[in-house]
Design a protein around this motif. Sequence first.
Motif, PDB file in Angstrom:
ATOM      1  N   ALA A 223      19.224 -36.370  -3.316  1.00 38.09           N
ATOM      2  CA  ALA A 223      19.929 -36.769  -4.536  1.00 38.09           C
ATOM      3  C   ALA A 223      20.839 -37.962  -4.273  1.00 38.09           C
ATOM      4  CB  ALA A 223      20.737 -35.590  -5.078  1.00 38.09           C
ATOM      5  N   VAL A 224      21.554 -37.923  -3.150  1.00 45.53           N
ATOM      6  CA  VAL A 224      22.480 -39.007  -2.813  1.00 45.53           C
ATOM      7  C   VAL A 224      21.727 -40.310  -2.569  1.00 45.53           C
ATOM      8  CG1 VAL A 224      24.117 -39.827  -1.075  1.00 45.53           C
ATOM      9  CG2 VAL A 224      24.276 -37.479  -1.926  1.00 45.53           C
ATOM     10  N   VAL A 225      20.643 -40.248  -1.810  1.00 36.31           N
ATOM     11  CA  VAL A 225      19.866 -41.451  -1.507  1.00 36.31           C
ATOM     12  C   VAL A 225      19.161 -41.960  -2.761  1.00 36.31           C
ATOM     13  CG1 VAL A 225      17.929 -42.363  -0.166  1.00 36.31           C
ATOM     14  CG2 VAL A 225      19.588 -40.839   0.913  1.00 36.31           C
ATOM     15  N   LEU A 226      18.646 -41.044  -3.563  1.00 37.17           N
ATOM     16  CA  LEU A 226      17.962 -41.433  -4.792  1.00 37.17           C
ATOM     17  C   LEU A 226      18.914 -42.154  -5.739  1.00 37.17           C
ATOM     18  CD1 LEU A 226      15.513 -41.351  -6.701  1.00 37.17           C
ATOM     19  CD2 LEU A 226      16.209 -39.048  -7.382  1.00 37.17           C
ATOM     20  N   LEU A 245      12.804 -32.083 -11.187  1.00 38.54           N
ATOM     21  CA  LEU A 245      11.529 -32.242 -10.495  1.00 38.54           C
ATOM     22  C   LEU A 245      11.169 -30.989  -9.703  1.00 38.54           C
ATOM     23  CD1 LEU A 245       9.166 -34.089  -9.645  1.00 38.54           C
ATOM     24  CD2 LEU A 245      10.577 -34.862  -7.737  1.00 38.54           C
ATOM     25  N   VAL A 246      12.152 -30.416  -9.019  1.00 37.71           N
ATOM     26  CA  VAL A 246      11.901 -29.229  -8.208  1.00 37.71           C
ATOM     27  C   VAL A 246      11.423 -28.068  -9.079  1.00 37.71           C
ATOM     28  CG1 VAL A 246      13.060 -27.401  -6.899  1.00 37.71           C
ATOM     29  CG2 VAL A 246      13.394 -29.787  -6.264  1.00 37.71           C
ATOM     30  N   GLU A 247      12.098 -27.832 -10.189  1.00 40.33           N
ATOM     31  CA  GLU A 247      11.749 -26.684 -11.031  1.00 40.33           C
ATOM     32  C   GLU A 247      10.435 -26.888 -11.788  1.00 40.33           C
ATOM     33  OE1 GLU A 247      13.277 -23.662 -11.134  1.00 40.33           O
ATOM     34  OE2 GLU A 247      14.326 -24.488  -9.405  1.00 40.33           O
ATOM     35  N   THR A 248      10.201 -28.111 -12.286  1.00 41.93           N
ATOM     36  CA  THR A 248       8.962 -28.337 -13.035  1.00 41.93           C
ATOM     37  C   THR A 248       7.746 -28.425 -12.123  1.00 41.93           C
ATOM     38  OG1 THR A 248       9.404 -30.720 -13.009  1.00 41.93           O
ATOM     39  CG2 THR A 248      10.111 -29.487 -14.955  1.00 41.93           C
ATOM     40  N   LYS A 258       7.872 -26.113  -3.723  1.00 44.73           N
ATOM     41  CA  LYS A 258       8.442 -26.932  -4.793  1.00 44.73           C
ATOM     42  C   LYS A 258       9.484 -27.926  -4.295  1.00 44.73           C
ATOM     43  CE  LYS A 258      11.846 -23.456  -6.296  1.00 44.73           C
ATOM     44  NZ  LYS A 258      12.256 -22.616  -7.457  1.00 44.73           N
ATOM     45  N   TYR A 259      10.116 -27.667  -3.143  1.00 45.18           N
ATOM     46  CA  TYR A 259      11.083 -28.628  -2.611  1.00 45.18           C
ATOM     47  C   TYR A 259      10.403 -29.863  -2.028  1.00 45.18           C
ATOM     48  CZ  TYR A 259      14.630 -24.945  -3.022  1.00 45.18           C
ATOM     49  OH  TYR A 259      15.478 -23.978  -3.498  1.00 45.18           O
ATOM     50  N   VAL A 260       9.113 -29.754  -1.733  1.00 41.97           N
ATOM     51  CA  VAL A 260       8.391 -30.872  -1.115  1.00 41.97           C
ATOM     52  C   VAL A 260       8.319 -32.057  -2.072  1.00 41.97           C
ATOM     53  CG1 VAL A 260       6.162 -31.618  -0.202  1.00 41.97           C
ATOM     54  CG2 VAL A 260       7.053 -29.347   0.372  1.00 41.97           C
ATOM     55  N   GLY A 261       8.170 -31.786  -3.369  1.00 43.85           N
ATOM     56  CA  GLY A 261       8.063 -32.864  -4.344  1.00 43.85           C
ATOM     57  C   GLY A 261       9.285 -33.757  -4.350  1.00 43.85           C
ATOM     58  N   LEU A 265       9.428 -37.697  -3.458  1.00 45.49           N
ATOM     59  CA  LEU A 265      10.046 -38.714  -4.314  1.00 45.49           C
ATOM     60  C   LEU A 265      11.038 -39.549  -3.520  1.00 45.49           C
ATOM     61  CD1 LEU A 265      10.580 -39.929  -7.130  1.00 45.49           C
ATOM     62  CD2 LEU A 265      12.295 -38.145  -7.463  1.00 45.49           C
ATOM     63  N   LEU A 266      11.796 -38.895  -2.633  1.00 46.55           N
ATOM     64  CA  LEU A 266      12.752 -39.613  -1.790  1.00 46.55           C
ATOM     65  C   LEU A 266      12.056 -40.679  -0.956  1.00 46.55           C
ATOM     66  CD1 LEU A 266      15.492 -40.010  -0.383  1.00 46.55           C
ATOM     67  CD2 LEU A 266      14.910 -38.089   1.107  1.00 46.55           C
ATOM     68  N   ILE A 267      10.924 -40.345  -0.361  1.00 48.37           N
ATOM     69  CA  ILE A 267      10.180 -41.305   0.456  1.00 48.37           C
ATOM     70  C   ILE A 267       9.708 -42.479  -0.390  1.00 48.37           C
ATOM     71  CG2 ILE A 267       8.106 -41.616   1.852  1.00 48.37           C
ATOM     72  CD1 ILE A 267       8.423 -38.692   2.739  1.00 48.37           C
ATOM     73  N   VAL A 268       9.201 -42.175  -1.596  1.00 52.33           N
ATOM     74  CA  VAL A 268       8.725 -43.240  -2.480  1.00 52.33           C
ATOM     75  C   VAL A 268       9.870 -44.174  -2.867  1.00 52.33           C
ATOM     76  CG1 VAL A 268       7.742 -43.721  -4.753  1.00 52.33           C
ATOM     77  CG2 VAL A 268       6.800 -41.876  -3.351  1.00 52.33           C
ATOM     78  N   ILE A 269      11.019 -43.604  -3.213  1.00 51.72           N
ATOM     79  CA  ILE A 269      12.167 -44.422  -3.595  1.00 51.72           C
ATOM     80  C   ILE A 269      12.611 -45.320  -2.438  1.00 51.72           C
ATOM     81  CG2 ILE A 269      14.634 -44.315  -4.145  1.00 51.72           C
ATOM     82  CD1 ILE A 269      12.907 -43.875  -6.535  1.00 51.72           C
ATOM     83  N   LEU A 270      12.605 -44.782  -1.227  1.00 47.95           N
ATOM     84  CA  LEU A 270      13.001 -45.584  -0.065  1.00 47.95           C
ATOM     85  C   LEU A 270      12.027 -46.731   0.170  1.00 47.95           C
ATOM     86  CD1 LEU A 270      14.168 -42.803   2.426  1.00 47.95           C
ATOM     87  CD2 LEU A 270      15.584 -44.501   1.290  1.00 47.95           C
TER      88      LEU A 270
END
Length: 281
Positions: A223-226, A245-248, A258-261, A265-270
Amino acid sequence: IYGLNFGLMLGLASVGLSLVYGTTGLSNFSHAELVTFGALMAFAFGGVLGLPLWIAFPLALLASAALGWAQDAGLWKPLRRRGLGLVQLMIVSIGLSLAVRYVFQFLIGGGTTQLPGASAAKFNLFGAVSLSVVDLASMAISLVVIVAFAVWLMFSQTGKATRAISDNAALAAASGIDVDRVVRIVWILASTLAGLAGILWAYFRPGVKWDMGEKILLLMFAAVVLGGLGTAFGALIGALIVGILVETSALFIPSDLKYVGALGLLIVILLVRPQGLLGRK
């Protein structure tokens, strides 16, 4: 709805983590234990001592605030004065996290305990959404605290000083801002918000466990990095995105994954925007 509830709770913890990074440059891996500590104190006052919740929870938050003060006064400020680099400080935070986590396990064991009222009955809100009074109260408390924190950060003298230090600590100090005092306040606030997040997380999960904070540590960092490193509002936006994102994602993949998504997303944003949504290059 569930993602919004989770995201608001995650935002409480992530904002404090982001503020500590913004004012000190420290990536605090022991922030997860501050989350766990809040839930443990709530259980100690409300479950073990049997105090009413309106007394037990404020006492738990006071204990969390005291822990934040003690951490900065007893550990982080002396280490900063000794001139330790950020990598060394990060390693200290990892060691502190492991030590405190297993102290928690030694004290309460490896099982899961429940806070008072955790088994409140759910009622149908609309469609397939069923929430309990605790869920609604959790969302309301999160919203009120986040709005109050935003007002403090934007308009109070200390909040403005906090933003100034996050922007440029050396210039803030040269302008007459007491950096050590502001950092101490930030640690107290971050620990208090983490403690509140821990209480709400114990109801959302549900249950109090010795490693419960560690379960969402990577999500807090995501969340912080995003949102953008060091930006409190960015951390809040990032937490809401991660929570939803985690819940959906549980609609499409096994709930155990569900935490993997969020981490994907973090990797994609970076890769695409390394500074995050609200961060600077």
